[in-house]
Design a protein around this motif. Structure first.
Motif, PDB file in Angstrom:
ATOM      1  N   SER A  43      -1.582 -23.607 -27.306  1.00  0.00           N
ATOM      2  CA  SER A  43      -2.032 -22.430 -28.124  1.00  0.00           C
ATOM      3  C   SER A  43      -3.097 -22.695 -28.992  1.00  0.00           C
ATOM      4  O   SER A  43      -3.943 -21.786 -29.050  1.00  0.00           O
ATOM      5  CB  SER A  43      -0.653 -22.239 -28.835  1.00  0.00           C
ATOM      6  OG  SER A  43      -0.835 -22.584 -30.055  1.00  0.00           O
ATOM      7  N   LEU A  44      -3.156 -23.962 -29.467  1.00  0.00           N
ATOM      8  CA  LEU A  44      -4.477 -24.401 -30.338  1.00  0.00           C
ATOM      9  C   LEU A  44      -5.697 -24.142 -29.467  1.00  0.00           C
ATOM     10  O   LEU A  44      -6.696 -23.577 -29.740  1.00  0.00           O
ATOM     11  CB  LEU A  44      -4.271 -25.755 -30.540  1.00  0.00           C
ATOM     12  CG  LEU A  44      -5.135 -26.188 -31.664  1.00  0.00           C
ATOM     13  CD1 LEU A  44      -4.915 -25.651 -32.850  1.00  0.00           C
ATOM     14  CD2 LEU A  44      -5.230 -27.627 -31.946  1.00  0.00           C
ATOM     15  N   GLY A  45      -5.753 -24.633 -28.153  1.00  0.00           N
ATOM     16  CA  GLY A  45      -6.743 -24.543 -27.230  1.00  0.00           C
ATOM     17  C   GLY A  45      -7.013 -23.022 -26.954  1.00  0.00           C
ATOM     18  O   GLY A  45      -8.396 -22.571 -26.783  1.00  0.00           O
ATOM     19  N   PHE A  46      -5.813 -22.283 -26.720  1.00  0.00           N
ATOM     20  CA  PHE A  46      -6.319 -20.931 -26.553  1.00  0.00           C
ATOM     21  C   PHE A  46      -6.827 -20.256 -27.618  1.00  0.00           C
ATOM     22  O   PHE A  46      -7.855 -19.308 -27.402  1.00  0.00           O
ATOM     23  CB  PHE A  46      -5.026 -20.152 -26.209  1.00  0.00           C
ATOM     24  CG  PHE A  46      -4.582 -20.468 -24.912  1.00  0.00           C
ATOM     25  CD1 PHE A  46      -5.133 -21.292 -23.785  1.00  0.00           C
ATOM     26  CD2 PHE A  46      -2.998 -20.224 -24.534  1.00  0.00           C
ATOM     27  CE1 PHE A  46      -4.565 -21.797 -22.783  1.00  0.00           C
ATOM     28  CE2 PHE A  46      -2.429 -20.851 -23.553  1.00  0.00           C
ATOM     29  CZ  PHE A  46      -3.270 -21.674 -22.641  1.00  0.00           C
ATOM     30  N   VAL A  47      -6.519 -20.314 -28.864  1.00  0.00           N
ATOM     31  CA  VAL A  47      -7.136 -19.900 -30.072  1.00  0.00           C
ATOM     32  C   VAL A  47      -8.758 -20.249 -30.171  1.00  0.00           C
ATOM     33  O   VAL A  47      -9.456 -19.226 -30.160  1.00  0.00           O
ATOM     34  CB  VAL A  47      -6.360 -20.239 -31.186  1.00  0.00           C
ATOM     35  CG1 VAL A  47      -7.341 -19.983 -32.600  1.00  0.00           C
ATOM     36  CG2 VAL A  47      -5.080 -19.932 -31.404  1.00  0.00           C
ATOM     37  N   LEU A  69       0.840 -18.004 -26.152  1.00  0.00           N
ATOM     38  CA  LEU A  69      -0.187 -16.812 -26.270  1.00  0.00           C
ATOM     39  C   LEU A  69      -0.514 -16.205 -27.570  1.00  0.00           C
ATOM     40  O   LEU A  69      -1.249 -15.482 -27.682  1.00  0.00           O
ATOM     41  CB  LEU A  69      -0.137 -15.868 -24.957  1.00  0.00           C
ATOM     42  CG  LEU A  69      -0.275 -16.445 -23.576  1.00  0.00           C
ATOM     43  CD1 LEU A  69      -0.017 -15.428 -22.628  1.00  0.00           C
ATOM     44  CD2 LEU A  69      -1.874 -16.627 -23.680  1.00  0.00           C
ATOM     45  N   LEU A  70       0.832 -16.325 -28.247  1.00  0.00           N
ATOM     46  CA  LEU A  70       1.003 -15.428 -29.396  1.00  0.00           C
ATOM     47  C   LEU A  70      -0.010 -15.529 -30.597  1.00  0.00           C
ATOM     48  O   LEU A  70      -0.846 -14.652 -30.828  1.00  0.00           O
ATOM     49  CB  LEU A  70       2.153 -15.693 -29.897  1.00  0.00           C
ATOM     50  CG  LEU A  70       3.095 -14.472 -30.445  1.00  0.00           C
ATOM     51  CD1 LEU A  70       3.366 -13.331 -29.749  1.00  0.00           C
ATOM     52  CD2 LEU A  70       4.401 -14.963 -31.205  1.00  0.00           C
ATOM     53  N   PRO A  71      -0.331 -16.952 -30.888  1.00  0.00           N
ATOM     54  CA  PRO A  71      -1.533 -17.067 -31.690  1.00  0.00           C
ATOM     55  C   PRO A  71      -2.860 -16.624 -31.464  1.00  0.00           C
ATOM     56  O   PRO A  71      -3.530 -16.165 -32.170  1.00  0.00           O
ATOM     57  CB  PRO A  71      -1.560 -18.724 -31.927  1.00  0.00           C
ATOM     58  CG  PRO A  71      -0.039 -19.002 -31.509  1.00  0.00           C
ATOM     59  CD  PRO A  71       0.249 -18.222 -30.589  1.00  0.00           C
ATOM     60  N   CYS A  72      -3.043 -16.856 -30.133  1.00  0.00           N
ATOM     61  CA  CYS A  72      -4.404 -16.432 -29.643  1.00  0.00           C
ATOM     62  C   CYS A  72      -4.393 -14.943 -29.623  1.00  0.00           C
ATOM     63  O   CYS A  72      -5.504 -14.141 -30.210  1.00  0.00           O
ATOM     64  CB  CYS A  72      -4.882 -16.978 -28.557  1.00  0.00           C
ATOM     65  SG  CYS A  72      -4.530 -16.222 -26.863  1.00  0.00           S
ATOM     66  N   LEU A  73      -3.408 -14.128 -29.457  1.00  0.00           N
ATOM     67  CA  LEU A  73      -3.369 -12.702 -29.356  1.00  0.00           C
ATOM     68  C   LEU A  73      -3.587 -12.383 -30.716  1.00  0.00           C
ATOM     69  O   LEU A  73      -4.484 -11.187 -31.112  1.00  0.00           O
ATOM     70  CB  LEU A  73      -2.214 -12.133 -28.729  1.00  0.00           C
ATOM     71  CG  LEU A  73      -2.260 -12.339 -27.158  1.00  0.00           C
ATOM     72  CD1 LEU A  73      -0.799 -11.816 -26.471  1.00  0.00           C
ATOM     73  CD2 LEU A  73      -3.189 -11.165 -26.373  1.00  0.00           C
ATOM     74  N   ALA A  74      -2.907 -12.930 -31.463  1.00  0.00           N
ATOM     75  CA  ALA A  74      -2.890 -12.728 -33.044  1.00  0.00           C
ATOM     76  C   ALA A  74      -4.154 -12.650 -33.685  1.00  0.00           C
ATOM     77  O   ALA A  74      -4.739 -11.837 -34.169  1.00  0.00           O
ATOM     78  CB  ALA A  74      -1.762 -13.530 -33.867  1.00  0.00           C
TER      79      ALA A  74
END
Lengths: 180, 284
Positions: free
Chosen positions: B204-208, B138-143
């Motif tokens: 995480s890629l998908g979430f971004v 989740l960190l990347p998409c939140l960022a």
């Protein structure tokens, strides 16, 4: 002029981030620098740009002056190189090596003064072709390297070297045979 | 100081540009070492009633103004110069540099979260893995979401107001954020007990992608919040059912990739709907 210190002192002030010191240096040196630059290049924008670059460079690196010799000479060294880099790739600018001849023939009295002041060297210089004089000017008098001179005069570096040695040989010969 | 000085006539001729070569050279050599003569030149230049004859001389006040402008501009940072060197246009380089991930508090925040995860993970391999799998993807998409929500990111307001393609802006910033966030998260995973593969990078890629695509409808923050809740539920569910690591089963990985690809398609199709901030805050 109010004397707020020598150029070297002002330069130390610039090193400490004092914009007023830079302004004072600018007031002292910008006029003669721009006249001298304008004698090398007939383009007002290029001269203004070179002048601007010069004082920006002085502001950013006042430590380039090592405390030996004249601050003025150091600044001129920066200025003429900034002019070279501003003129890089520009062929539309005429680098004027040949100042216009005086409109009137100098009076006899003045000619005598010239002879006394400059002697044979001045006469010998006057005999050089404009191309050779240009090389003498930028290499010998302005202190540029052959490479920088080549860039400024839009001629190959090898030509600069050839013309310089020919000019020196011609000066030597003229001085040896004596000028009337 | 020498007793010899350039005489007035010679000085005037030199300033006028009518001096002969040899005498000009002589005057110039003298000027380098003589402050009084330089002052006389300055006076002569300023005293000239019209610059008509010497059009080559610049306007000193104008040049001084330019000098001030240049030296008072912030210097371009080393990182920005590097980006320009590798071929990014100056405007893009500036945008990437302005991305919040390059500011110390941001970086510190990401590292702090990761440190907590690593510490928490020491309390037990199973739970630790679950916590890591819950947080890290989740960190990347939140960022990314935080980095372009104007209510949080003040720099963005001015950026979006400039005539600059919003899609390009968002993608550039996301890349910049990911460039910091992903390596940081990846560097933390070896410190985890048990074997957590780098496969978590796929969700995480998908979430971004999801956040970016969803931001064509809603704000990036709400999109990220929704994704976070869903992911929490999924991880907790799988953890209760057995091992949290099951979320990285090969069967699911295809799903994450599809999510990323679909997001890209949606984003490209709907990039005109990318949210623009309204004047005085809020979203259009």
């Amino acid at each position: 002029m109010t004397d707020v210190g020598s150029d070297a002192t002002l330069l130390a002030g610039v090193g400490a981030g004092d914009l007023g010191a830079l302004r004072e240096l600018y007031d002292r040196h910008a006029p003669w620098l721009s006249v001298r630059l304008a004698r090398r290049c007939n383009d007002r924008e290029a001269v203004a740009d070179a002048l601007q670059d010069t004082f920006v460079a002085v502001w950013r690196k006042p430590t380039g002056f090592h405390g030996d010799g004249e601050v003025a000479a150091w600044i001129w060294g920066i200025a003429v190189r900034r002019l070279v880099s501003r003129l890089r790739g520009r062929r539309d600018v005429i680098v004027s090596a040949e100042p216009p001849e005086p409109a009137s023939v100098p009076a006899a009295e003045e000619q005598v003064l010239v002879a006394v002041e400059y002697g044979d060297v001045g006469q010998a210089m006057a005999r050089l072709s404009p191309q050779m004089r240009a090389v003498i000017q930028v290499v010998v008098l302005d202190g540029l390297t052959a490479k920088e001179a080549a860039r400024l005069l839009h001629i190959p570096e090898s030509t600069v070297k050839t013309r310089l040695s020919r000019a020196k040989a011609q000066l030597r010969a003229t001085l040896a045979e004596g000028v009337v | 100081m020498s007793a010899w000085h350039v005489d007035d006539d010679a000085l005037a001729r030199w300033v006028d540009g009518t001096e002969t070569f040899a005498r000009a050279a002589s005057s110039e050599a003298h000027l380098l070492v003589c402050a009084p003569c330089r002052t006389r030149v300055a006076a002569a230049v300023r005293a000239q009633p019209s610059r008509g004859e010497r059009a080559e001389l610049p306007e000193f006040e104008a040049v001084w103004g330019n000098v001030r402008d240049v030296i008072e501009l912030p210097r371009v940072s080393a990182f920005e110069r590097l980006l320009r060197r590798v071929g990014l246009p100056p405007a893009d380089a500036r945008l990437v540099t302005l991305a919040p991930s390059f500011r110390a508090p941001w970086l510190a925040g990401i590292l702090l979260v990761l440190a907590f995860v690593v510490v928490a993970a020491q309390f037990g391999p199973g739970r630790g893995q679950a916590i890591f799998l819950m947080v890290a993807p989740l960190l990347p998409c939140l960022a990314v979401a935080l980095s372009y929500d104007p209510s949080i990111e003040p720099a963005l307001e001015t950026e979006l107001a400039t005539p600059y393609p919003a899609l390009r802006l968002v993608l550039l910033r996301s890349l910049a954020v990911l460039g910091i966030g992903l390596p940081a998260a990846a560097a933390a995973s070896p410190f985890l007990p048990g074997n957590v593969s780098y496969l978590w990078l796929l969700p995480s890629l998908g979430f971004v992608g999801c956040v970016l695509a969803a931001s064509t409808w809603t704000t990036p923050l709400s999109a990220a919040a929704g994704i976070s809740v869903a992911w929490f539920l999924i991880v907790v569910g799988t953890a209760l059912a057995g091992s949290a690591h099951a979320v990285l089963r090969p069967a699911y990985l295809g799903g994450y990739l599809t999510l990323a690809a679909a997001s890209v398609v949606v984003l490209l199709a709907r990039h005109r709907h990318l949210r623009q901030p309204q004047e005085g805050g809020g979203w259009v």
